[in-house]
Design an enzyme around this catalytic site. Structure first.
Site, short mmCIF file in Angstrom:
data_model
loop_
_atom_site.label_atom_id
_atom_site.label_comp_id
_atom_site.label_asym_id
_atom_site.label_seq_id
_atom_site.Cartn_x
_atom_site.Cartn_y
_atom_site.Cartn_z
N GLY A 228 38.89 23.65 48.01
CA GLY A 228 40.26 24.35 47.87
C GLY A 228 40.55 24.44 46.30
O GLY A 228 39.54 24.78 45.66
N SER A 229 41.86 24.39 45.64
CA SER A 229 42.29 24.79 44.55
C SER A 229 41.31 23.83 43.53
O SER A 229 41.30 22.60 43.93
CB SER A 229 43.66 24.77 44.44
OG SER A 229 44.00 23.47 44.23
N VAL A 232 44.14 20.45 42.83
CA VAL A 232 43.96 19.35 43.72
C VAL A 232 42.70 18.80 43.61
O VAL A 232 42.39 17.80 43.57
CB VAL A 232 44.12 20.04 45.20
CG1 VAL A 232 43.97 18.86 46.03
CG2 VAL A 232 45.54 20.64 45.20
N GLY A 233 41.45 19.47 43.47
CA GLY A 233 40.15 18.96 43.57
C GLY A 233 39.98 18.07 42.27
O GLY A 233 39.37 16.95 42.33
N GLU A 251 34.25 21.46 46.24
CA GLU A 251 33.93 23.04 45.95
C GLU A 251 35.35 23.77 45.43
O GLU A 251 36.02 23.73 46.52
CB GLU A 251 33.19 23.56 46.92
CG GLU A 251 32.85 25.05 46.61
CD GLU A 251 33.56 26.31 46.88
OE1 GLU A 251 34.33 26.86 46.02
OE2 GLU A 251 33.98 26.34 47.95
N CYS A 285 37.38 32.02 46.90
CA CYS A 285 36.94 31.15 45.56
C CYS A 285 35.87 31.92 45.05
O CYS A 285 35.96 31.63 43.55
CB CYS A 285 36.45 29.90 46.05
SG CYS A 285 35.11 29.94 47.26
N GLN A 332 52.08 32.73 46.63
CA GLN A 332 51.11 33.53 46.14
C GLN A 332 51.61 34.85 45.73
O GLN A 332 50.83 35.26 44.71
CB GLN A 332 49.90 33.71 47.12
CG GLN A 332 48.66 34.04 46.63
CD GLN A 332 48.23 33.09 45.64
OE1 GLN A 332 48.38 31.80 45.70
NE2 GLN A 332 47.53 33.51 44.44
N GLU A 391 42.45 31.41 37.04
CA GLU A 391 42.39 32.05 38.30
C GLU A 391 43.77 32.42 39.07
O GLU A 391 44.52 31.71 38.98
CB GLU A 391 41.67 30.94 39.26
CG GLU A 391 41.38 31.53 40.62
CD GLU A 391 40.73 30.43 41.56
OE1 GLU A 391 39.81 30.94 42.33
OE2 GLU A 391 41.02 29.43 41.47
#
Length: 507
Positions: A228-229, A232-233, A251, A285, A332, A391
């Site tokens: 994910g983002s 958060v990761g 990832e 991604c 988004q 990003e």
């Protein structure tokens, strides 16, 4: 299973509404239409799922790899049998065009096939011992309960990256899918139910970040698999990193680039750049938001790329003549436009601005969808520019010109904090090999778009893009423990490195 069960969690072999009263709705991003409503999971629901997974673990791990894989083979066949149906649902729920929706399902059965087939392959390594009378080898054991948190943009494929290997290796699972794609997740849970997998081995809790956080923070979870983002990761990695023995395999995103050198075939370059930047509406991604182009070919490349971007087919993702569908949600769209404005503020020369599509470009009956077109600009390179470092996750693309040798292109490529994916377009094998060796990324492509995942290869990045563990064969490292086992076949004890085995006493 009753109709009511279609909106529930799947915990300990049962469909349940859980402990909360709130529901949330899955929406079609192309139309704004509500698809279905789902019960929102709570910490108490996660607690029950983790308890079920913990209770099921001993029995599940006692089965052989081959017996565990048999449940996955049933799912493999169901994925293939329901390919068109499920591919259409993927497209309806996450908005990517239909060939990508179908490919998402194909990738999922490829992952299941690999994981289940791997059950019959050798596990572990025989290692020569210094002592002839000793056998030394390594064997793997499952870690226990694994928490899986997956994104919306590959709502079938990525869950199976996590789930298939994890289960075959003997772990039990609690899965929290993205709140944008609960319908796809529900169908996957139905497949596990149909397979007859033992109660508690696989558990699904639908919901938002609070449910995911409950999985991350629980002591019963040995490994967290997250895709994910980066935002958060990084929080997950920081939290889990402070707990001895617990692993977070993450990832995350990237600010990926395609380098087009003076030795490039421009047909390949333009084709690859368009695929890299606009496929999935830039919501991969591995999507490329930077195109680094040598001055000798810059003008020609720019003209050709801009011509395609101005005409790229945006439309109903269920139609085969669509190249780009909608963005996933209003938030988004707002982020995409915010970064477009930032690029202007930082000095961009805008080449294509289709951020606000005209009414004639929006498919009939889809006026409530989250529609945008490509935004392409050129800008003088400065490593501190936010628009080329952060990003966006949309069709927002910067053209950057370089004039020196290939080292300059590599320096520009590596200047960002991310390190997920990148591509080089060149007919010079020396440049290609230098890119392979020096690009700071986990996924590298030569004369190809900066997209693509083959399930038997590692898929992940470096730097802020993560540790590269939650997919392919690398998942095995994250969900198992290795034991180095040494057995003495002699009546005597002899040690390696010349260490004395004599027992010496005062007598």
């Amino acid at each position: 299973m009753s109709t009511d069960d279609s909106r529930r969690h799947y915990i300990d072999g049962e469909w349940t509404t859980g402990t909360g009263d709130e529901t949330f709705t899955s929406q079609n991003p192309a139309t704004g239409e509500a698809l279905a409503s789902f019960h929102r999971g709570t910490e108490a629901d996660v607690d029950r799922a983790l308890a079920a997974a913990e209770d099921a673990y001993d029995e599940w791990r006692s089965l052989s790899h081959i017996d565990r894989a048999e449940y996955l083979w049933d799912i493999y066949h169901e994925l293939r049998d329901r390919h068109e149906e499920l591919g259409e649902i993927v497209t309806m729920e996450c908005g990517k065009e239909i060939s990508e929706g179908l490919a998402d399902v194909t990738e999922s059965w490829h992952m299941v096939e690999w994981a289940a087939g791997n059950a019959r392959h050798p596990h572990g390594d025989v290692v020569p011992s210094e002592i002839a009378s000793k056998d030394a080898y390594m064997r793997r054991k499952p870690k226990g309960v694994v928490g899986c948190i997956t994104p919306w943009n590959f709502p079938v494929a990525i869950p199976f990256w996590h789930l298939a290997v994890t289960l075959v290796e003997g772990n039990t699972v609690v899965w929290k899918p993205a709140e944008q794609t609960p319908w796809c997740a529900h169908i996957i849970a139905e497949m596990f139910e149909d397979s007859g997998i033992p109660d508690g081995v696989f558990n699904l809790v639908q919901g938002y970040g609070d449910a995911g956080n409950a999985i991350v923070e629980d002591d019963r979870v040995e490994t967290v698999l997250f895709t994910g983002s980066a935002e958060v990761g990084h929080k997950i990695a920081s939290k889990v990193g402070g707990e001895p023995g617990k692993i977070a395999a993450c990832e995350m995103g990237g600010k990926n680039a395609v380098i087009v050198t003076e030795e490039a075939d421009l047909d390949i370059a333009v084709h690859s750049a368009v695929m890299s930047s606009f496929k999935t509406t830039g919501q991969r991604c591995v999507s490329s938001e930077r195109l680094i182009v040598h001055e000798d070919v810059y003008d020609e490349f720019k003209k050709r790329f801009v011509d395609v971007a101005e005409d790229i087919a945006v439309g109903d993702p269920l139609e085969e003549d669509t190249f780009m569908g909608p963005l996933i949600e209003d938030d988004q769209v707002e982020k995409f436009k915010r970064y477009n404005d930032l690029a202007r503020e930082e000095g961009a020369n805008v080449l294509v601005d289709r951020a606000d599509l005209g009414a004639e470009e929006i498919p009939e009956g889809h006026e409530e969808g989250h529609w945008v077109g490509p935004f392409v600009y050129e800008i003088d390179y400065d490593e501190d520019l936010r628009c080329i470092n952060e990003e966006v996750f949309g069709p927002h693309v910067a053209l950057l010109e370089y004039s020196g040798d290939f080292d300059e292109a590599l320096e520009m490529h590596n200047s960002v904090d991310y390190g997920l994916a990148g591509a080089i377009i060149s007919e010079d094998y020396r440049q290609i090999n230098q890119f392979r060796d020096e690009a700071e990324i986990g996924l590298a492509y030569g004369n190809l778009p900066c997209i693509g995942a083959e399930v038997h290869l590692p898929f992940g990045g470096v730097k802020k893009s993560g540790n590269g563990l939650p997919s392919g064969r690398e998942v095995i490292e994250a969900v198992t423990e290795r034991t180095a086992w040494t057995l003495n076949n002699s009546k005597d004890i002899e040690m390696a490195q010349g260490l004395s085995a004599d027992i010496i006493t005062d007598e």
